[in-house]
Design a protein around this motif. Structure first.
Motif, PDB file in Angstrom:
ATOM      1  N   ARG A 179      66.231  -3.622  67.138  1.00  9.37           N
ATOM      2  CA  ARG A 179      65.986  -2.162  66.854  1.00  9.37           C
ATOM      3  C   ARG A 179      66.851  -1.395  68.387  1.00  9.37           C
ATOM      4  O   ARG A 179      67.224  -0.540  68.118  1.00  9.37           O
ATOM      5  CB  ARG A 179      64.462  -1.904  67.151  1.00  9.37           C
ATOM      6  N   PRO A 182      71.720  -1.678  67.672  1.00  8.07           N
ATOM      7  CA  PRO A 182      71.759  -1.971  66.180  1.00  8.07           C
ATOM      8  C   PRO A 182      73.094  -2.989  65.880  1.00  8.07           C
ATOM      9  O   PRO A 182      74.206  -2.261  65.633  1.00  8.07           O
ATOM     10  CB  PRO A 182      71.889  -0.818  65.624  1.00  8.07           C
ATOM     11  N   LEU A 197      67.328  -1.510  58.350  1.00 12.27           N
ATOM     12  CA  LEU A 197      66.236  -0.697  59.100  1.00 12.27           C
ATOM     13  C   LEU A 197      64.998  -0.612  57.946  1.00 12.27           C
ATOM     14  O   LEU A 197      64.007  -0.986  58.389  1.00 12.27           O
ATOM     15  CB  LEU A 197      66.866   0.491  59.444  1.00 12.27           C
ATOM     16  N   TYR A 228      71.904   6.695  62.160  1.00 16.57           N
ATOM     17  CA  TYR A 228      71.027   5.467  62.449  1.00 16.57           C
ATOM     18  C   TYR A 228      69.789   5.683  63.019  1.00 16.57           C
ATOM     19  O   TYR A 228      68.747   5.376  62.794  1.00 16.57           O
ATOM     20  CB  TYR A 228      71.680   4.382  62.966  1.00 16.57           C
ATOM     21  N   GLN A 232      65.757   5.868  62.235  1.00 11.37           N
ATOM     22  CA  GLN A 232      64.912   4.770  62.725  1.00 11.37           C
ATOM     23  C   GLN A 232      63.951   5.515  63.279  1.00 11.37           C
ATOM     24  O   GLN A 232      62.463   5.148  63.160  1.00 11.37           O
ATOM     25  CB  GLN A 232      65.854   4.229  64.106  1.00 11.37           C
TER      26      GLN A 232
END
Length: 317
Positions: A179, A182, A197, A228, A232
């Motif tokens: 995390r 990535p 994810l 991303y 997230q």
């Protein structure tokens, strides 16, 4: 008392005093004739009304400037009050607009530096977790296995339990490292990173899925990282606060050739809650690539987080 009412009342006092003097024995007949009194009172009311209208028109640009100052938000750039009114007010509004332009540019530059440093720090921590803590736990696992093979039967079960706990901790550290940095985004691209994810955020009572439309154009590395990170953070907020049972990450092509990202859940919604650090961080990332972030209620409850990246912003990134 506002400037408008102070000026209006001062002018009204002056006009009232003037009319009182006119009604005196100086220039008006004594006793005052009813026709003279009605004419003077009508003139007084007309002057006050005209003065009020003129002041309202004259101070309207200043009122717009005050509203613009009260609602200015550097995370939502672009809104500017119109440069109108007398020369002094027009100069004041123009100066305020120039100040906003400079503040937004400085905010974007400082945010880019901060987020770049943040990503570098994430990579450093991820490397240390993977290379140092991960290797240490791996060595502990091997030692526990070696001890379990030689231990008497009474201790073997306890050592196996310690092995499982250590293995779970090692898996959790690896998830945290992924995390933070990535690697799948760098190695396999945005589509695979979003699917991975969503799979990681699947928890008891909560399922997450991805929907990626075909024909999405290629993106710059910076744009992919912003997409991303927004996904997230959106999924993290759902898991922590939404009390949702289903979440969806949808990536699609916009009609103008840009990119659209949607994070949707079926939870309890925002409830007019103040935006926290996570949402502000998403807005700052969106500004880096010229994208627009909107947060709206979902069609059937929950919350929709939309990130729209125009074609021009994607090319300039």
């Amino acid at each position: 008392m506002s400037l408008y009412w102070r000026i209006l009342l001062l002018n009204a006092v002056v006009l009232v005093v003037a009319v009182v003097l006119l009604l005196g024995p100086v220039t008006v007949s004594t006793p005052v004739l009813p026709s003279e009194a009605s004419i003077l009172c009508t003139g007084l009311v007309a002057m006050i009304v005209a003065n009020a209208v003129l002041l309202r028109i004259g101070l309207m640009p200043l009122q717009r400037l005050v509203r613009a100052m009260a609602t200015a938000d550097l995370l939502r750039p672009g809104s500017r009050p119109a440069v109108t009114g007398p020369r002094e007010m027009a100069e004041l509004i123009s100066t305020f607009n120039t100040m906003l332009d400079r503040l937004e540019a400085e905010r974007a530059t400082s945010s880019a530096r901060v987020l770049s440093a943040q990503e570098e720090e994430r990579r450093r921590i991820a490397r240390e977790l993977h290379d140092e803590v991960g290797q240490t736990l791996t060595a502990v696992l091997l030692q526990l296995k070696h001890a379990a093979d030689r231990a008497p039967a009474g201790l073997r079960d306890d050592l196996h339990q310690a092995q499982e706990t250590t293995r779970d901790s090692l898996d959790e550290i690896r998830r945290i490292a992924r995390r933070l940095r990535p690697g799948v985004l760098e190695e396999l691209g945005l589509h695979s990173a979003l699917r991975s994810l969503a799979a990681e955020f699947t928890a008891p009572g909560l399922s997450a899925r991805t929907s990626i439309s075909p024909g999405i154009p290629s993106h710059s590395d910076e744009t992919e990282l912003v997409l991303y990170r927004v996904a997230q953070e959106g999924l993290t907020n759902i898991a922590r606060h939404a009390h949702a049972t289903c979440a969806e990450v949808r990536l699609s092509r916009r009609p103008d050739g840009g990119i659209g990202l949607l994070i949707r859940d079926d939870g309890r919604g925002m409830d007019r809650a103040a935006e926290g650090a996570g949402i502000r961080g998403m807005r700052e990332r969106a500004l880096l690539i010229g994208a627009e972030l909107t947060i709206l209620p979902g069609p059937s409850g929950g919350t929709d987080v939309r990130l729209d990246v125009p074609m021009t912003a994607k090319e300039d990134s």
